[in-house]
Structures are given as C-alpha cells and as structure tokens.
Scaffold this active site. Sequence first.
Site, PDB file in Angstrom:
ATOM      1  N   THR A  18       0.824  -1.210   0.000  1.00 25.01           N
ATOM      2  CA  THR A  18       0.000   0.000   0.000  1.00 25.01           C
ATOM      3  C   THR A  18       0.857   1.258   0.000  1.00 25.01           C
ATOM      4  O   THR A  18       0.517   2.263  -0.597  1.00 25.01           O
ATOM      5  CB  THR A  18      -0.905   0.034   1.256  1.00 25.01           C
ATOM      6  N   ARG A  22       7.681  -2.742   2.976  1.00 24.82           N
ATOM      7  CA  ARG A  22       7.816  -2.855   4.434  1.00 24.82           C
ATOM      8  C   ARG A  22       8.176  -4.262   4.822  1.00 24.82           C
ATOM      9  O   ARG A  22       7.530  -5.209   4.379  1.00 24.82           O
ATOM     10  CB  ARG A  22       6.517  -2.471   5.129  1.00 24.82           C
ATOM     11  N   SER A 113       6.072   3.917   8.644  1.00 23.87           N
ATOM     12  CA  SER A 113       4.911   4.679   9.100  1.00 23.87           C
ATOM     13  C   SER A 113       4.477   4.330  10.519  1.00 23.87           C
ATOM     14  O   SER A 113       5.228   4.488  11.462  1.00 23.87           O
ATOM     15  CB  SER A 113       3.769   4.478   8.113  1.00 23.87           C
ATOM     16  N   HIS A 114       3.253   3.793  10.631  1.00 25.82           N
ATOM     17  CA  HIS A 114       2.659   3.538  11.938  1.00 25.82           C
ATOM     18  C   HIS A 114       3.128   2.213  12.534  1.00 25.82           C
ATOM     19  O   HIS A 114       2.747   1.879  13.648  1.00 25.82           O
ATOM     20  CB  HIS A 114       1.144   3.507  11.780  1.00 25.82           C
ATOM     21  N   LYS A 126      10.194   3.905   0.704  1.00 25.04           N
ATOM     22  CA  LYS A 126       9.154   4.311  -0.239  1.00 25.04           C
ATOM     23  C   LYS A 126       9.747   5.272  -1.256  1.00 25.04           C
ATOM     24  O   LYS A 126      10.527   6.153  -0.897  1.00 25.04           O
ATOM     25  CB  LYS A 126       8.019   4.993   0.533  1.00 25.04           C
ATOM     26  N   ASP A 277       1.516   9.872  13.624  1.00 30.45           N
ATOM     27  CA  ASP A 277       2.146   8.553  13.541  1.00 30.45           C
ATOM     28  C   ASP A 277       3.652   8.649  13.323  1.00 30.45           C
ATOM     29  O   ASP A 277       4.229   9.741  13.360  1.00 30.45           O
ATOM     30  CB  ASP A 277       1.485   7.712  12.440  1.00 30.45           C
ATOM     31  N   ASP A 279       5.745   8.565  10.820  1.00 36.31           N
ATOM     32  CA  ASP A 279       6.329   9.442   9.805  1.00 36.31           C
ATOM     33  C   ASP A 279       5.558  10.748   9.612  1.00 36.31           C
ATOM     34  O   ASP A 279       5.832  11.494   8.681  1.00 36.31           O
ATOM     35  CB  ASP A 279       6.452   8.695   8.468  1.00 36.31           C
ATOM     36  N   ASP A 281       2.386  11.530   8.817  1.00 33.88           N
ATOM     37  CA  ASP A 281       1.344  11.797   7.825  1.00 33.88           C
ATOM     38  C   ASP A 281      -0.068  11.510   8.343  1.00 33.88           C
ATOM     39  O   ASP A 281      -1.044  11.858   7.689  1.00 33.88           O
ATOM     40  CB  ASP A 281       1.615  11.074   6.494  1.00 33.88           C
ATOM     41  N   ARG A 282      -0.179  10.887   9.511  1.00 31.40           N
ATOM     42  CA  ARG A 282      -1.524  10.607  10.044  1.00 31.40           C
ATOM     43  C   ARG A 282      -1.858  11.541  11.193  1.00 31.40           C
ATOM     44  O   ARG A 282      -0.972  12.099  11.832  1.00 31.40           O
ATOM     45  CB  ARG A 282      -1.591   9.180  10.593  1.00 31.40           C
ATOM     46  N   THR A 344      -7.650   2.212  -1.440  1.00 33.10           N
ATOM     47  CA  THR A 344      -6.839   2.542  -0.276  1.00 33.10           C
ATOM     48  C   THR A 344      -5.399   2.848  -0.681  1.00 33.10           C
ATOM     49  O   THR A 344      -4.817   2.141  -1.491  1.00 33.10           O
ATOM     50  CB  THR A 344      -6.860   1.338   0.687  1.00 33.10           C
ATOM     51  N   GLU A 363      -8.564   9.431   4.233  1.00 30.89           N
ATOM     52  CA  GLU A 363      -8.765   8.004   4.427  1.00 30.89           C
ATOM     53  C   GLU A 363      -9.243   7.779   5.853  1.00 30.89           C
ATOM     54  O   GLU A 363      -8.895   8.538   6.763  1.00 30.89           O
ATOM     55  CB  GLU A 363      -7.458   7.243   4.226  1.00 30.89           C
ATOM     56  N   GLU A 364      -9.986   6.689   6.026  1.00 30.36           N
ATOM     57  CA  GLU A 364     -10.490   6.353   7.358  1.00 30.36           C
ATOM     58  C   GLU A 364      -9.367   6.012   8.336  1.00 30.36           C
ATOM     59  O   GLU A 364      -9.572   5.984   9.540  1.00 30.36           O
ATOM     60  CB  GLU A 364     -11.471   5.184   7.284  1.00 30.36           C
ATOM     61  N   SER A 365      -8.168   5.729   7.795  1.00 36.87           N
ATOM     62  CA  SER A 365      -7.037   5.308   8.619  1.00 36.87           C
ATOM     63  C   SER A 365      -6.275   6.506   9.179  1.00 36.87           C
ATOM     64  O   SER A 365      -5.060   6.468   9.277  1.00 36.87           O
ATOM     65  CB  SER A 365      -6.115   4.432   7.788  1.00 36.87           C
ATOM     66  N   LYS A 376      -0.568  12.517   2.652  1.00 40.47           N
ATOM     67  CA  LYS A 376      -1.409  12.938   3.754  1.00 40.47           C
ATOM     68  C   LYS A 376      -0.521  13.654   4.757  1.00 40.47           C
ATOM     69  O   LYS A 376       0.685  13.470   4.761  1.00 40.47           O
ATOM     70  CB  LYS A 376      -2.145  11.756   4.373  1.00 40.47           C
TER      71      LYS A 376
HETATM   72  C1  VG1 Z   1      -2.875   1.301   5.734  1.00 40.53           C
HETATM   73  C2  VG1 Z   1      -4.146   2.133   5.689  1.00 40.53           C
HETATM   74  C3  VG1 Z   1      -4.168   2.990   4.435  1.00 40.53           C
HETATM   75  C4  VG1 Z   1      -2.902   3.872   4.407  1.00 40.53           C
HETATM   76  C5  VG1 Z   1      -1.668   2.995   4.519  1.00 40.53           C
HETATM   77  C6  VG1 Z   1      -0.400   3.818   4.616  1.00 40.53           C
HETATM   78  O1  VG1 Z   1      -2.819   0.442   4.625  1.00 40.53           O
HETATM   79  O2  VG1 Z   1      -5.269   1.305   5.741  1.00 40.53           O
HETATM   80  O3  VG1 Z   1      -5.326   3.776   4.442  1.00 40.53           O
HETATM   81  O4  VG1 Z   1      -2.852   4.604   3.212  1.00 40.53           O
HETATM   82  O5  VG1 Z   1      -1.756   2.178   5.694  1.00 40.53           O
HETATM   83  O6  VG1 Z   1      -0.434   4.637   5.742  1.00 40.53           O
HETATM   84  P1  VG1 Z   1      -3.247  -1.113   4.714  1.00 40.53           P
HETATM   85  O7  VG1 Z   1      -2.939  -1.673   3.356  1.00 40.53           O
HETATM   86  O8  VG1 Z   1      -2.437  -1.717   5.823  1.00 40.53           O
HETATM   87  O9  VG1 Z   1      -4.684  -1.120   5.044  1.00 40.53           O
HETATM   88  V1  VG1 Z   1       0.978   5.120   6.538  1.00 40.53           V
HETATM   89  O10 VG1 Z   1       0.557   6.278   7.545  1.00 40.53           O
HETATM   90  O11 VG1 Z   1       2.061   4.576   5.499  1.00 40.53           O
HETATM   91  O12 VG1 Z   1       1.751   6.169   6.007  1.00 40.53           O
HETATM   92 CO    CO Z   2       2.270   7.225   8.162  1.00 40.30          CO
END
Ligand code: VG1
Ligand code: CO
Length: 543
Positions: A18, A22, A113-114, A126, A277, A279, A281-282, A344, A363-365, A376
């Site tokens: 996504t 990772r 990320s998270h 990335k 989070d 990095d 972006d959330r 997504t 996004e909902e996340s 984001k």
């Molecule tokens: C998750 C979230 C998605 C988000 C992605 C990257 O992906 O559901 O909405 O874009 O993480 O976020 P997945 O495939 O695990 O559902 V993060 O803050 O990289 O930067």
């Molecule tokens: Co992130």
Amino acid sequence: MAVVTHPTQPIEGQKPGTSGLRKKTPVFMHRHYLQNFVQSIFDAIGGASGKTFVLGGDGRYFNDKAAQVILKMAAAGGAARVIVGQGAILSTPAASHLIRKRKADGGIILSASHNPGGPNADFGVKYNIANGGPAPEGVTEAIFARTQEIAEYHISDGPHVDLSTPGETTLEKMVVEVVDPVADYATLMEELFDFGAIRAMVQGGFRMRFDAMNAVTGPYASEILEGRLGMAKGTVVHGVPEPDFGGMHPDPNPTWASALMEEMMGEAAPDLGAASDGDGDRNMIVGRGIYVSPSDSLAVLAANAHLAPGYKAGLKGVARSMPTSTAADRVAKELGIGAYETPTGWKFFGNLLDAGRATICGEESFGTGSDHVREKDGLWAVLLWLNILAARGEGVEAILRAHWAKYGRNYYSRHDFEALPVDDANKMMSELKADLPTLPGTEIEGLLIRAAEDFAYNDPVDGSVSRGQGVRILFEDGSRIVLRLSGTGTEGATLRLYLERYEPDSTRHDLDPQEALAPVIRAAHELAAIRHHIGRDQPNVIT
Ligand code: VG1
Ligand code: CO
C-alpha cells in the site's frame, strides 16, 4: 574514492505494498537487501544520472545507516544532488513538500509509518515521484519487475557523509545538501493558515495536547505549536524522536494513543487533543470528551476549509478512499463539487490533485491532506482544525454535533484482525468473492443487499484501472461493509473490516458506534464466515 559494483541476485517478495516496501528490520539489514531494492528503484526510473533526489526518514532504527547506503548508491549512479534532512530526518509530508519546492526528480522516504520501529520491529522504503507523491502503481510495478531480474548494484566506497549540520558536501561528483527538516514545512503551514487568529485563541486560554508518540512529528509540532503559535511548553508530549519510538506503537488511534484518550475524556481535558504517527502523515483528533472519527474529520474539514486563508476560494473537489465513510460525499454534494472514491493508499489521490479535480483528500485510517503536498499530512489536519476552531469560536463537540445535525451521522468503525495465517485469510476472501454475484437482493440481519462487488478503480485522469481493491457490500439503507487485506503489515495477514451505517435522525446521534453498527457487524460476520475461516470473532484493534 571509487564506484564499486557488487553482484546481487533477485530477492523474493520485494513487492511494494500500500505504501512502499515494508519488512522486518533484520530483513532490510540483511546483506544486499536494501541495496537490491534501491538499485531496482534507480533502474526502474531510468537511472539516477544527473537527477536530484530528496532523502529522509522518520528516524527509526536503521534510518541513519540506510540513508548512508542510499547516498553512496545515488552517488555511484551519477545523481547530481541529494537534498537530505539534517540527521537523515524528514517527515513524509515535509519530504513531499521539499520534492515539490526544489523541483526534485523524486525522493526516497525511510519509514514503516505507523508500524513499530527497532532492531526487531519494522522498516520501510518508499519512492516518491516528482509531484511529491507516492509512486503510482505503474512505477511500483516496474520497480518490482526490476527486483526479479537484477544482477548487480553500484555503490561508492567513499566515507560516511556528515549529516549533523546543514550545508553542502560532495560524494563522488554528487552534491549532498543537508537542510533543516522543519523550516520549509513550517513556513508552508504559515502560508495556509491564519496563525494570528490561532495565536489570539491561545492567548485567550485555549489549550491543547499533542502526542508525537516519540516519532518524527516531535520537532515539527514543537516548532509550530509551541514556537510559532505560542502554546505552553509541554503542549507537545513524547516530542523527542527515538529509534524505537520509546517502545510506543506510533499509530494514532484510540487503542495506541490511549493516554491521550484518557486525558481528553477526563476532568482536566484541554480543548483539543491530537496525535500523529511514525512518519507524521496521520492524525487523530479528539475534542474535550469527544472522539472525532477520521471519516467525520474529513467531512468537517471539507465543510469548513474555506475558513482558512489557504482555502478561502473554496474546494475543487473532495476525494476519499473507498473504505472511508460516505460522510464527505454529503458535504461535496452540498457544496456542489466533485466527490471521488479511490482505492486505499495515498498514491491514488495524486492524479486527482495534479489535475485540479480534488483539493482535500482523506482516508479512514487517520489520513487527511490537501493539494499543498502529495501526501497525507498529520500536522496540517491539526492546524486546519485549529484554524476552524478559531474562526468559528466554537469547540470540537459543538462543531461535530452541528455537522451531524445538518448532514446526518455516518456511524463508522474499522475492525482489524491481525497476524492471521495467510492461507486462511486468502481463502476467506476468495470464497467471499465467489459468493458476491449471488448476494444482491438478499436480506441479512434485516438489511437488504443492493450491490456486492470486488472494487475496481478507473482513474478518471489517466484511464488506468486498478482491480481487486477490496470487497464491498452495499445495502439499500446506505449501510456498507468493506473487507480487504492489509498491504502494510509485516506479520501474517491482517483483515480489515470496515463498517458504516447512516443515521439521519438527530435524536439518534448519541449512540455508541459499536451498538449503532451491531446489525451491520453481524451481517459482515455471517457473509464472510469470519469465525469459520480464521477461528476468531473478536478483532484486535477497533477504531
Ligand atoms: C494502511 C491504511 C491505508 C494507508 C496505509 C499507509 O494500509 O489502511 O489507508 O494509506 O496504511 O499509511 P493497509 O494496506 O495496511 O490497510 V501510513 O501512515 O504509510 O503512512
Ligand atoms: Co504514516
């Protein structure tokens, strides 16, 4: 100093998900693994020669060493310049901004990320393209294809580059430019938002808590909130980035940011609570005594963005990922602007933003952002909320309740079932997909199914098609169920179950979301036979 060529061989499973590649940190640290992937990136984009890149990461374990490897590989590939954040630090949105501002050819962001960080946790790489956004599928597929056939990589044997102070040095013939990771980003935020109005609100007694979760937003939040906006010292907690995030799971949701939730639900709660989070972006937004679901946050931001100077001309359109609630669509309809539904992952918003079709995306996340960058942006969302609070002179709860009263409430929740056996999860999804054609017209838990499909996205800008983006089941009353497997996990499979139910009646806007969604939850379990396939009916994380 010389360029050395090492033989390598294809490594299985280097497929970007996504949001980049990772894996567990030891996997990335294993001989040639990082080098293999980085060389594949350079090869897939037609080489590094003469190009300018941005480089930085969220500071997690191995960030510094990986940055040195990438600098040496970029130098070996003949890159003209790499702009790197001091200490190899850049939040994802700050990296996106730098790529755009400096007209770089692309950028490499080091982050998972998270996902937790540390020697036995997660790492990620990335690639972002020249518009500042995550590489689209065409590019990530080319990178993956290259990992399948690669035979060698090139690296300079030069010394480690000192990244501790801003300034320029050279490696082979490449300029390494170390920049302050915060300054340009903070300036951009001042251009978008009414810092004067927010400062006045702060002087009037407004208080907030920002939990940086020992991750990359610490320095950004301290500079902007405590520095430029004059909030009290200590507003930002967990503000020093640590390689293992101090053991925290840097995912801003009610489960992982539980201390912040407790404070916001308590007697002495400040006016606004927020977290970001790994990095940066959330974002999670919490009012005094009230949690704002990310889907609602997107809708409220879209409805009120014109109150901030950067958006006073209004929005061109609003885009949301398919699993995100349809609350934002109602706002777009009211505003008479376009509403877009993408798969997504932030990479799917890039074309809409570039083409000027969408201004705000979400996004909902816990991800929201706009056309100011192509990622984001956690702090951006917090600042837009602050700007709206200052402009309206109302609290979070009043704004949210007024929003529901006007548009109705989209009850929403996501249930995550983590670390599942991959085969079980795949079998569940394929059996569900096989059943889809038989579902429309049937009734389950008192809900009538209107449509059931495996979501495919037709990009309206470049015509590309992305299939298999999640199963969605739509009901006559507007309820929705979405199921998909995560593309960011590093352990087994993660099932994400997204649940939504629309409630227009404002006397029914005070229900607990899990209660309001109970029939939808039961329907999802029946339809997908979740317990039968994975032996569980309780999720690990509910957001
Ligand atoms: C998750 C979230 C998605 C988000 C992605 C990257 O992906 O559901 O909405 O874009 O993480 O976020 P997945 O495939 O695990 O559902 V993060 O803050 O990289 O930067
Ligand atoms: Co992130």
